[in-house]
Motif scaffolding. Structure first.
Motif, PDB file in Angstrom:
ATOM      1  N   THR A  21      15.309  -2.813   7.585  1.00 55.64           N
ATOM      2  CA  THR A  21      14.947  -1.526   7.579  1.00 55.64           C
ATOM      3  C   THR A  21      14.469  -1.182   6.305  1.00 55.64           C
ATOM      4  O   THR A  21      13.757   0.163   6.028  1.00 55.64           O
ATOM      5  CB  THR A  21      16.202  -0.626   7.875  1.00 55.64           C
ATOM      6  N   ASP A  22      14.416  -1.919   5.289  1.00 60.03           N
ATOM      7  CA  ASP A  22      13.711  -1.750   4.074  1.00 60.03           C
ATOM      8  C   ASP A  22      12.159  -1.969   4.090  1.00 60.03           C
ATOM      9  O   ASP A  22      11.577  -2.524   4.960  1.00 60.03           O
ATOM     10  CB  ASP A  22      14.340  -2.259   2.810  1.00 60.03           C
ATOM     11  N   THR A  23      11.700  -1.679   2.867  1.00 61.86           N
ATOM     12  CA  THR A  23      10.148  -1.967   2.856  1.00 61.86           C
ATOM     13  C   THR A  23       9.915  -2.915   2.084  1.00 61.86           C
ATOM     14  O   THR A  23      10.453  -3.005   0.839  1.00 61.86           O
ATOM     15  CB  THR A  23       9.304  -0.726   2.591  1.00 61.86           C
ATOM     16  N   ILE A  24       9.239  -4.184   2.414  1.00 65.42           N
ATOM     17  CA  ILE A  24       8.697  -5.110   1.688  1.00 65.42           C
ATOM     18  C   ILE A  24       7.162  -5.245   1.239  1.00 65.42           C
ATOM     19  O   ILE A  24       6.603  -4.412   2.020  1.00 65.42           O
ATOM     20  CB  ILE A  24       9.178  -6.374   2.203  1.00 65.42           C
ATOM     21  N   PHE A  25       6.908  -5.655   0.189  1.00 65.23           N
ATOM     22  CA  PHE A  25       5.453  -5.948  -0.140  1.00 65.23           C
ATOM     23  C   PHE A  25       5.227  -7.302  -0.641  1.00 65.23           C
ATOM     24  O   PHE A  25       6.121  -8.141  -1.344  1.00 65.23           O
ATOM     25  CB  PHE A  25       5.075  -4.893  -1.340  1.00 65.23           C
ATOM     26  N   ALA A  26       4.184  -7.794  -0.727  1.00 70.09           N
ATOM     27  CA  ALA A  26       3.573  -8.905  -1.364  1.00 70.09           C
ATOM     28  C   ALA A  26       1.992  -9.173  -1.480  1.00 70.09           C
ATOM     29  O   ALA A  26       1.374  -8.899  -0.452  1.00 70.09           O
ATOM     30  CB  ALA A  26       4.390 -10.298  -0.519  1.00 70.09           C
ATOM     31  N   LEU A  27       1.661 -10.143  -2.174  1.00 65.51           N
ATOM     32  CA  LEU A  27       0.211 -10.576  -2.175  1.00 65.51           C
ATOM     33  C   LEU A  27       0.125 -11.680  -0.956  1.00 65.51           C
ATOM     34  O   LEU A  27       0.802 -12.604  -1.233  1.00 65.51           O
ATOM     35  CB  LEU A  27      -0.042 -11.214  -3.410  1.00 65.51           C
ATOM     36  N   CYS A  28      -0.709 -11.312  -0.034  1.00 64.13           N
ATOM     37  CA  CYS A  28      -0.763 -12.311   1.099  1.00 64.13           C
ATOM     38  C   CYS A  28      -2.032 -13.113   1.212  1.00 64.13           C
ATOM     39  O   CYS A  28      -2.312 -13.621   2.220  1.00 64.13           O
ATOM     40  CB  CYS A  28      -0.634 -11.558   2.414  1.00 64.13           C
ATOM     41  N   SER A  29      -2.853 -12.847   0.203  1.00 68.51           N
ATOM     42  CA  SER A  29      -4.454 -13.745   0.212  1.00 68.51           C
ATOM     43  C   SER A  29      -4.403 -15.012  -0.715  1.00 68.51           C
ATOM     44  O   SER A  29      -5.278 -15.554  -0.957  1.00 68.51           O
ATOM     45  CB  SER A  29      -5.305 -12.665  -0.167  1.00 68.51           C
ATOM     46  N   GLY A  30      -2.904 -15.426  -1.492  1.00 64.13           N
ATOM     47  CA  GLY A  30      -3.277 -16.524  -2.210  1.00 64.13           C
ATOM     48  C   GLY A  30      -3.457 -15.921  -3.726  1.00 64.13           C
ATOM     49  O   GLY A  30      -4.190 -15.002  -4.004  1.00 64.13           O
ATOM     50  N   ARG A  31      -2.826 -16.707  -4.735  1.00 65.11           N
ATOM     51  CA  ARG A  31      -3.084 -16.433  -6.014  1.00 65.11           C
ATOM     52  C   ARG A  31      -4.200 -16.900  -6.672  1.00 65.11           C
ATOM     53  O   ARG A  31      -4.901 -17.777  -6.389  1.00 65.11           O
ATOM     54  CB  ARG A  31      -1.861 -16.890  -6.593  1.00 65.11           C
ATOM     55  N   GLY A  32      -4.532 -16.303  -8.057  1.00 68.07           N
ATOM     56  CA  GLY A  32      -5.735 -16.848  -8.539  1.00 68.07           C
ATOM     57  C   GLY A  32      -6.824 -16.025  -8.532  1.00 68.07           C
ATOM     58  O   GLY A  32      -6.913 -15.257  -7.571  1.00 68.07           O
ATOM     59  N   PRO A  33      -7.813 -16.054  -9.501  1.00 71.82           N
ATOM     60  CA  PRO A  33      -9.008 -14.995  -9.475  1.00 71.82           C
ATOM     61  C   PRO A  33      -9.848 -15.402  -8.107  1.00 71.82           C
ATOM     62  O   PRO A  33     -10.049 -16.457  -7.895  1.00 71.82           O
ATOM     63  CB  PRO A  33      -9.721 -15.382 -10.574  1.00 71.82           C
ATOM     64  N   CYS A  34     -10.006 -14.175  -7.372  1.00 69.08           N
ATOM     65  CA  CYS A  34     -10.780 -14.405  -6.296  1.00 69.08           C
ATOM     66  C   CYS A  34     -11.692 -13.097  -6.016  1.00 69.08           C
ATOM     67  O   CYS A  34     -11.365 -11.959  -6.787  1.00 69.08           O
ATOM     68  CB  CYS A  34     -10.079 -14.882  -5.088  1.00 69.08           C
ATOM     69  N   GLY A  35     -12.678 -13.178  -4.988  1.00 69.29           N
ATOM     70  CA  GLY A  35     -13.535 -11.829  -4.789  1.00 69.29           C
ATOM     71  C   GLY A  35     -12.704 -10.767  -4.287  1.00 69.29           C
ATOM     72  O   GLY A  35     -12.839  -9.847  -4.726  1.00 69.29           O
ATOM     73  N   VAL A  36     -11.708 -11.161  -3.502  1.00 70.38           N
ATOM     74  CA  VAL A  36     -10.852 -10.130  -2.802  1.00 70.38           C
ATOM     75  C   VAL A  36      -9.678 -10.725  -2.618  1.00 70.38           C
ATOM     76  O   VAL A  36      -9.161 -11.674  -2.281  1.00 70.38           O
ATOM     77  CB  VAL A  36     -11.477  -9.739  -1.495  1.00 70.38           C
ATOM     78  N   ALA A  37      -8.681  -9.697  -2.900  1.00 69.32           N
ATOM     79  CA  ALA A  37      -7.095 -10.107  -2.905  1.00 69.32           C
ATOM     80  C   ALA A  37      -6.549  -9.056  -1.881  1.00 69.32           C
ATOM     81  O   ALA A  37      -6.815  -7.920  -1.846  1.00 69.32           O
ATOM     82  CB  ALA A  37      -6.214  -9.792  -4.199  1.00 69.32           C
TER      83      ALA A  37
END
Length: 458
Positions: A21-37
Motif C-alpha cells: 500500500t505504500d508508494t515506490i519510485f525508481a529510475l526505470c530507463s537505465g543508468r548513465g547519461p542519455c537523451g531521456v531518462a
C-alpha cells in the motif's frame, strides 16, 4: 544470504503481508547519461508526487504526455523541464495509481529528482522487480507473464524477443489456464460421481468421459514437454560443439564464425586442449559455440584430458558441427569417417567439409589436388557444407544450413481411472501444480525465485 538479498527478501515479505500500500519510485530507463531518462512511481501517493513536483494541483489528462517544469518541493529549485504522464489505477501497469517523469538523462538531473522524491513523505525506493510484483498481486499478469517480462528485458536476439513477448502477453498463461479448466471440469465430474453415484441423475458414463478428457490432456501436456527444450534453448542458447579429428580446421571454423581470433590456430595437431565457448547470434537465434580438442587416442596426458573434456561437452550438446578434411576423405567414405568420431546418438549433426581451397579447380589448389563434387552428399540425414576457412568460400551456405538447424531446434498412453477417489485426488494435485506455475495457487514460495532477477525500476 547477503545483506542486499536479505533486504530484498524482507521487502518482498512486507509487500506480500501489507498488500503493497505504500508508494515506490525508481529510475526505470537505465543508468548513465542519455537523451531521456524515465522515473516511475506506483502507489496511492503518485497523484501527490505529480502535484508536488509540478507545483500545481491540476493533473494532466490520464495517459497523455504533458510538458511541465519539474521543481524540488522542499527548495522550490527548478530541476528540469520535461514530460509527465498520469496513469490512474486500475488502468496502469501495476494496477495502482502511477506516474512517470520523462526527463533529460543527465546525471545531475536524474539524481536531483530522485533526491527530491526520496524526501517526500510516504515514498521509498523500489526493490528489484517490485513494479512487476505489484502488477502480479493486482491480477494484471500471472507468473508466466512476469517471467516473460523478465525475459524480454534480458532478450539479446530477435528470437528471444519474440518468445519473451508472446509469454509476456499471456500466451503460455492462457494455455495453462485452459489446462486448469479441463482439470477442474474433470475433477467436478469425478466428485459428483463419488457423492451422487448411486443416484439416477449421475450416469456411469461420466467415468469414461472423464477418462477420455484426462487422457487427451495428458497427451497434450506430454507433447508440450517433448518440445526439445526449445524455450530453454531460446533463453540460454543452443549448445553447439565443433568436433572432429586433429588438424582439420576446427579452431579456424570457430574463429570464422566468431569473426575474431578467439582460438589459437596452428599447423601442429593437438593445439586445442580445453573447451572454448563464445555466445553468437545466428539468424536471430542465440548460439553458444564451443571449440574442442581433436578426437583421437592421445599419448600426451594434457591432450588426453582435452579429449576427455571434448567428449563430455559433446554429451551436453544440442547440435554438433562435425569437421572433416575434404582432401583426406573420399566422398564414398564420408559416412565411415563420420562414424569413427563416435558422436553422441540422437544429437543433430551438421557436417562441414573444410579445406575446399585445396581441391582441384580452386585458384589456390596445388597441382595434383583431389577433386570432389561441388555439392558433396554427406551421409543420409546429415546436412553437409563444403567450406574453406582460409578463403571463406562456402561460408554463406554453411550459415544458411546452420540457421535452418537452429530454426528446427527452436520451433503416452495411460490406464483406466481405477480407484475414483484416488483419481480425484490426483486431479486436485495436478490442478494445484498448474496453479503454482501461473501464480493462482500457492505462489508465495516461488515469487522470490522469479522476481529477484528483475532490474530496479521494473
Amino acid at each position: 544470504m547477503s545483506a542486499a538479498r536479505g533486504r530484498w527478501a524482507r521487502s518482498l515479505s512486507s509487500a506480500l503481508a501489507l498488500g503493497a500500500t505504500d508508494t515506490i519510485f525508481a529510475l526505470c530507463s537505465g543508468r548513465g547519461p542519455c537523451g531521456v531518462a524515465v522515473i516511475r512511481t506506483s502507489g496511492p501517493g503518485s497523484r501527490g508526487v505529480l502535484q508536488s513536483l509540478t507545483g500545481t494541483p491540476k493533473l494532466p489528462p490520464p495517459r497523455v504526455l504533458a510538458l511541465r517544469r519539474i521543481r524540488d518541493p522542499q527548495t522550490a529549485e527548478s530541476l528540469d523541464r520535461g514530460l509527465v504522464v498520469w496513469f490512474p489505477g486500475p488502468r496502469s501497469f501495476t494496477g495502482e495509481d502511477c506516474a512517470e517523469l520523462h526527463l533529460h538523462g543527465g546525471t545531475a538531473v536524474v539524481s536531483g529528482v530522485l533526491r527530491a522524491l526520496g524526501r517526500l513523505p510516504g515514498l521509498r525506493p523500489a526493490e528489484r522487480g517490485e513494479f512487476t510484483l505489484r502488477a502480479f498481486r493486482r491480477g494484471k499478469l500471472d507468473l508466466t507473464g512476469a517471467e516473460g517480462v523478465r525475459d524480454l528485458i534480458g532478450a539479446e536476439t530477435a528470437a528471444q524477443r519474440r518468445q519473451a513477448l508472446r509469454q509476456a502477453e499471456g500466451e503460455l498463461g492462457q494455455l495453462l489456464q485452459r489446462w486448469s479448466r479441463t482439470l477442474t471440469q474433470a475433477l467436478a465430474h469425478l466428485e459428483a460421481f463419488i457423492d451422487f453415484g448411486e443416484d439416477e441423475d449421475v450416469e456411469e458414463e461420466v467415468l469414461s468421459r472423464v477418462s477420455v478428457s484426462v487422457r487427451e490432456l495428458e497427451r497434450e501436456i506430454r507433447a508440450h514437454l517433448r518440445d526439445g527444450r526449445r524455450g530453454e534453448r531460446l533463453r540460454a542458447g543452443v549448445r553447439a560443439v565443433i568436433a572432429g579429428p586433429p588438424n582439420v580446421g576446427k579452431s579456424s571454423l570457430f574463429n570464422l564464425l566468431c569473426q575474431r581470433p578467439a582460438a589459437i590456430v596452428s599447423p601442429h595437431a593437438g593445439t586445442t586442449r580445453d573447451v572454448l565457448e563464445v555466445p553468437l547470434d545466428i539468424g536471430g537465434y542465440p548460439l553458444v559455440l564451443g571449440d574442442t580438442a581433436g578426437l583421437r587416442r592421445a599419448a600426451d596426458p594434457v591432450e588426453r584430458e582435452g579429449v576427455t573434456r571434448a567428449r563430455a561437452r559433446l554429451g551436453q550438446a544440442d547440435l554438433v558441427l562435425a569437421v572433416l578434411d575434404v582432401t583426406a576423405v573420399a566422398p564414398a567414405a564420408l559416412a565411415e569417417a563420420l562414424a569413427t568420431l563416435e558422436l553422441p546418438p540422437g544429437v543433430p549433426c551438421l557436417l562441414v567439409l573444410n579445406k575446399a581451397d585445396l581441391l582441384r579447380g580452386s585458384p589456390s589448389a596445388p597441382r595434383g589436388s583431389p577433386s570432389v563434387p561441388r555439392c558433396p552428399q554427406g551421409p543420409p540425414g546429415v546436412p553437409t557444407a563444403l567450406l574453406s576457412c582460409k578463403t571463406g568460400q562456402g561460408l554463406q551456405e554453411l550459415l544458411e544450413l546452420l540457421g535452418k538447424q537452429l530454426e528446427q531446434l527452436h520451433t503416452g498412453d495411460t490406464g483406466d481411472i481405477g480407484d475414483v477417489a484416488l483419481a480425484a485426488e490426483q486431479l486436485r494435485l495436478a490442478r494445484r501444480e498448474l496453479g503454482r506455475i501461473t501464480g493462482h495457487v500457492g505462489a508465495e514460495d516461488v515469487l522470490e525465485i522469479i522476481f529477484r532477477d528483475f532490474c530496479v525500476g521494473k
